[in-house]
Design a protein around this motif. Structure first.
Motif, PDB file in Angstrom:
ATOM      1  N   ILE A  40       8.446  34.434 -64.854  1.00  0.00           N
ATOM      2  CA  ILE A  40       8.834  33.478 -63.823  1.00  0.00           C
ATOM      3  C   ILE A  40      10.339  33.250 -63.871  1.00  0.00           C
ATOM      4  N   GLN A  41      10.826  32.494 -62.885  1.00  0.00           N
ATOM      5  CA  GLN A  41      12.234  32.129 -62.840  1.00  0.00           C
ATOM      6  C   GLN A  41      12.581  31.292 -64.078  1.00  0.00           C
ATOM      7  N   SER A  42      13.787  31.462 -64.590  1.00  0.00           N
ATOM      8  CA  SER A  42      14.267  30.761 -65.784  1.00  0.00           C
ATOM      9  C   SER A  42      13.460  31.114 -67.029  1.00  0.00           C
ATOM     10  N   SER A  43      12.810  32.221 -67.039  1.00  0.00           N
ATOM     11  CA  SER A  43      12.138  32.874 -68.177  1.00  0.00           C
ATOM     12  C   SER A  43      10.890  32.158 -68.689  1.00  0.00           C
ATOM     13  N   GLY A  44      10.870  30.815 -68.711  1.00  0.00           N
ATOM     14  CA  GLY A  44       9.693  30.092 -69.190  1.00  0.00           C
ATOM     15  C   GLY A  44       9.451  30.236 -70.677  1.00  0.00           C
ATOM     16  N   LEU A  45      10.507  30.536 -71.449  1.00  0.00           N
ATOM     17  CA  LEU A  45      10.341  30.676 -72.899  1.00  0.00           C
ATOM     18  C   LEU A  45      10.114  29.310 -73.544  1.00  0.00           C
ATOM     19  N   PHE A  46       9.364  29.304 -74.642  1.00  0.00           N
ATOM     20  CA  PHE A  46       9.151  28.064 -75.385  1.00  0.00           C
ATOM     21  C   PHE A  46      10.401  27.787 -76.232  1.00  0.00           C
ATOM     22  N   PRO A  47      11.071  26.656 -75.999  1.00  0.00           N
ATOM     23  CA  PRO A  47      12.376  26.419 -76.655  1.00  0.00           C
ATOM     24  C   PRO A  47      12.291  26.240 -78.162  1.00  0.00           C
ATOM     25  N   HIS A  48      11.127  25.805 -78.673  1.00  0.00           N
ATOM     26  CA  HIS A  48      10.993  25.561 -80.116  1.00  0.00           C
ATOM     27  C   HIS A  48      10.606  26.824 -80.879  1.00  0.00           C
ATOM     28  N   MET A  49      10.398  27.936 -80.167  1.00  0.00           N
ATOM     29  CA  MET A  49      10.029  29.204 -80.813  1.00  0.00           C
ATOM     30  C   MET A  49      11.203  30.165 -80.780  1.00  0.00           C
ATOM     31  N   THR A  50      11.320  31.000 -81.799  1.00  0.00           N
ATOM     32  CA  THR A  50      12.337  32.044 -81.795  1.00  0.00           C
ATOM     33  C   THR A  50      11.968  33.111 -80.765  1.00  0.00           C
ATOM     34  N   VAL A  51      12.916  33.994 -80.523  1.00  0.00           N
ATOM     35  CA  VAL A  51      12.664  35.123 -79.617  1.00  0.00           C
ATOM     36  C   VAL A  51      11.444  35.909 -80.086  1.00  0.00           C
ATOM     37  N   ALA A  52      11.386  36.209 -81.369  1.00  0.00           N
ATOM     38  CA  ALA A  52      10.268  36.996 -81.910  1.00  0.00           C
ATOM     39  C   ALA A  52       8.951  36.255 -81.731  1.00  0.00           C
ATOM     40  N   GLU A  53       8.938  34.961 -81.989  1.00  0.00           N
ATOM     41  CA  GLU A  53       7.707  34.176 -81.854  1.00  0.00           C
ATOM     42  C   GLU A  53       7.250  34.110 -80.399  1.00  0.00           C
ATOM     43  N   ASN A  54       8.195  33.996 -79.471  1.00  0.00           N
ATOM     44  CA  ASN A  54       7.844  33.991 -78.052  1.00  0.00           C
ATOM     45  C   ASN A  54       7.188  35.303 -77.641  1.00  0.00           C
ATOM     46  N   ILE A  55       7.782  36.412 -78.072  1.00  0.00           N
ATOM     47  CA  ILE A  55       7.266  37.725 -77.664  1.00  0.00           C
ATOM     48  C   ILE A  55       5.908  38.003 -78.299  1.00  0.00           C
ATOM     49  N   ALA A  56       5.731  37.570 -79.557  1.00  0.00           N
ATOM     50  CA  ALA A  56       4.490  37.867 -80.284  1.00  0.00           C
ATOM     51  C   ALA A  56       3.338  36.945 -79.912  1.00  0.00           C
ATOM     52  N   LEU A  57       3.596  35.944 -79.099  1.00  0.00           N
ATOM     53  CA  LEU A  57       2.596  34.902 -78.846  1.00  0.00           C
ATOM     54  C   LEU A  57       1.283  35.463 -78.309  1.00  0.00           C
ATOM     55  N   VAL A  58       1.325  36.203 -77.211  1.00  0.00           N
ATOM     56  CA  VAL A  58       0.086  36.692 -76.604  1.00  0.00           C
ATOM     57  C   VAL A  58      -0.585  37.761 -77.466  1.00  0.00           C
ATOM     58  N   PRO A  59       0.166  38.733 -78.032  1.00  0.00           N
ATOM     59  CA  PRO A  59      -0.502  39.678 -78.938  1.00  0.00           C
ATOM     60  C   PRO A  59      -1.273  38.993 -80.063  1.00  0.00           C
ATOM     61  N   LYS A  60      -0.692  37.951 -80.672  1.00  0.00           N
ATOM     62  CA  LYS A  60      -1.387  37.247 -81.746  1.00  0.00           C
ATOM     63  C   LYS A  60      -2.627  36.517 -81.225  1.00  0.00           C
ATOM     64  N   MET A  61      -2.524  35.949 -80.023  1.00  0.00           N
ATOM     65  CA  MET A  61      -3.670  35.240 -79.436  1.00  0.00           C
ATOM     66  C   MET A  61      -4.816  36.192 -79.112  1.00  0.00           C
ATOM     67  N   THR A  62      -4.469  37.460 -78.858  1.00  0.00           N
ATOM     68  CA  THR A  62      -5.510  38.440 -78.541  1.00  0.00           C
ATOM     69  C   THR A  62      -5.986  39.206 -79.773  1.00  0.00           C
ATOM     70  N   GLY A  63      -5.549  38.767 -80.982  1.00  0.00           N
ATOM     71  CA  GLY A  63      -6.116  39.328 -82.208  1.00  0.00           C
ATOM     72  C   GLY A  63      -5.324  40.421 -82.878  1.00  0.00           C
ATOM     73  N   TRP A  64      -4.063  40.637 -82.478  1.00  0.00           N
ATOM     74  CA  TRP A  64      -3.264  41.662 -83.136  1.00  0.00           C
ATOM     75  C   TRP A  64      -2.943  41.211 -84.565  1.00  0.00           C
ATOM     76  N   SER A  65      -2.824  42.164 -85.479  1.00  0.00           N
ATOM     77  CA  SER A  65      -2.425  41.854 -86.842  1.00  0.00           C
ATOM     78  C   SER A  65      -0.946  41.477 -86.870  1.00  0.00           C
ATOM     79  N   LYS A  66      -0.520  40.815 -87.962  1.00  0.00           N
ATOM     80  CA  LYS A  66       0.870  40.395 -88.084  1.00  0.00           C
ATOM     81  C   LYS A  66       1.828  41.586 -88.053  1.00  0.00           C
ATOM     82  N   SER A  67       1.460  42.639 -88.775  1.00  0.00           N
ATOM     83  CA  SER A  67       2.355  43.802 -88.848  1.00  0.00           C
ATOM     84  C   SER A  67       2.460  44.500 -87.495  1.00  0.00           C
ATOM     85  N   ARG A  68       1.328  44.608 -86.799  1.00  0.00           N
ATOM     86  CA  ARG A  68       1.363  45.260 -85.482  1.00  0.00           C
ATOM     87  C   ARG A  68       2.166  44.414 -84.493  1.00  0.00           C
TER      88      ARG A  68
END
Length: 430
Positions: free
Chosen positions: A109-137
């Motif tokens: 969406i416009q203005s990215s919609g990133l969560f301000p309290h999360m790092t870049v890595a945490e923002n990107i990994a959010l959905v993969p982790k919610m769908t069951g990806w391992s930490k390393s993956r």
């Protein structure tokens, strides 16, 4: 990054765990999609049906309030349709759990919609982790996605959104939307809040990504020039998302369906066609370059060895930094710190000829540097190359118009002959 170590040759190496194949795009079918809100006698979206092909980038464009964003949000059921069906691939998703559906669809969406309290890595990994990806993956995926959108993982991994520019935030937003490898990506005016130069570069980045990934992308904008630049097909929407025309950019530019569509095309349709050709489709010329670390005498020698009167100085990362002319070197007096003209604009290979022409016209030298995904220098495009491309395009248009006129004349001739034949048959029968 640590230095690679040599692997032992005496013992067999463990097999790498197989990575899942990247998801390509999926077909989207909207069937009689309608949205009504209580208290409003007219639907906001009225009986919309369309098919978006797998791997296609389709742009919804229309006036404010026409229902384009509402239609987009019904695809991932952020807005629930009042009636109609939504199919993605072979699956009817109209009645499935909307949360599970949204995890299968990227959304930017416009203005990215990133969560301000999360790092870049945490923002990107959010959905993969919610769908069951391992930490390393998930960690590997974060690095892969940052690299894909042209951000150095080592530099941006631990940053917070507030520490990024607007363009960098949008890149991270796209990386997050693609992180779980969805077949479908929805984009709701994602580049509307950034400055024009950054917007052009983000558009180029999206074109490059789509060239690599072949996702199905539905993109909403009110900017028709953006629609022409990005879309494989454009849906021009009237009030309540009624489809005025759904066709390729070229077809809409050359043959708008009615006055409403013509109003969106606006003046200068021929110039807008420059948005249909990419810099990668024309000749990218070589240009003499030097490095910011080169000794002054070496720079002099490079200039003397060349045929022109100008050099391009690159910074330590190989990015365009300054244009240096012979006179700049003569006045340098041992230092180039204040000599030359800073490079204010560049284009990528995925930029349009319209972008390149704009950059060339605003530069006194009549050329623009072409860069790669990390800003590294590739070559230049000059005014002569661009004008030759424009002339070729106009000549092709003239030939097409002449063929069309010839076909119309042939059709008229056949109709006249048919009518005369009918008259003859009628007179003989009487």
């Amino acid at each position: 990054m640590s230095e690679p170590t040599s692997a032992p040759t005496t013992s067999p190496q463990p097999e790498a765990s197989p990575q899942p194949a990247a998801a390509s795009g999926a077909t989207i079918q909207l069937e009689n999609l309608t949205k009504r809100y209580p208290g409003n006698p007219n639907p906001s979206v009225d009986d919309v049906s369309m098919e978006i092909k797998a791997g296609e980038l389709v742009v919804f464009v229309g006036p404010s309030g026409c229902g384009k964003s509402t239609t987009l949000k019904m695809i991932n059921r952020l807005i629930e349709p009042t009636s109609g069906r939504i199919r993605i691939g072979d699956e009817d998703v109209t009645d499935m759990d909307p949360v599970k559906l949204r995890r299968k669809i990227g959304y930017a969406i416009q203005s990215s919609g990133l969560f301000p309290h999360m790092t870049v890595a945490e923002n990107i990994a959010l959905v993969p982790k919610m769908t069951g990806w391992s930490k390393s993956r998930a960690k590997d995926r974060v690095e892969e996605m940052l690299d894909l959108v042209g951000l150095d993982p080592r530099e941006f991994h631990g940053r917070y959104p507030r520490q990024l520019s607007g363009g960098q935030q949008q890149r991270v937003g796209v990386a997050r939307a693609l992180a779980a490898d969805p077949p479908v990506l929805l984009m709701d005016e994602p580049f509307g809040a950034v400055d024009p130069i950054t917007r052009d570069h983000l558009q180029d980045e999206l074109i490059r990504l789509q060239h690599e990934l072949h996702k199905t992308i539905v993109f909403v904008t009110h900017d028709f020039d953006e629609a022409i630049k990005l879309g494989d097909r454009i849906a021009v929407l009237r009030e309540r998302s009624h489809i005025a025309q759904f066709d390729t950019p070229e077809a809409i530019l050359t043959n708008p369906a009615d006055d409403f569509v013509s109003g969106f095309v606006g003046a200068g349709a021929a110039l807008k066609r420059l948005n249909l050709t990419r810099v990668r489709d024309v000749e990218i010329a070589e240009f003499p370059t030097v490095s910011v670390d080169d000794p002054l005498q070496q720079i002099f020698n490079t200039l003397r060895a060349g045929q022109g009167n100008e050099l391009l100085m690159l910074d330590r990362r190989g990015r365009p930094y300054k244009w240096l002319r012979r006179g700049d070197l003569m006045r340098a007096k041992g230092s180039l710190a204040r000599a030359g003209q800073l490079v204010h604009d560049t284009v990528t290979r995925d930029a349009t000829l319209h972008d390149a022409l704009e950059a060339v016209l605003t530069d006194s030298g009549g050329r623009v540097a072409v860069t790669g995904r990390r800003g590294e220098y590739i070559g230049v495009v000059d005014m002569e190359t661009l004008m030759n491309s424009v002339h070729e395009m106009l000549e092709a248009d003239r030939l097409t118009a002449a063929e069309h006129a010839h076909d119309l004349e042939e059709l008229r001739h056949h109709r006249v002959e048919r009518d005369l034949e009918g008259l003859r048959d009628g007179s003989e029968g009487s």
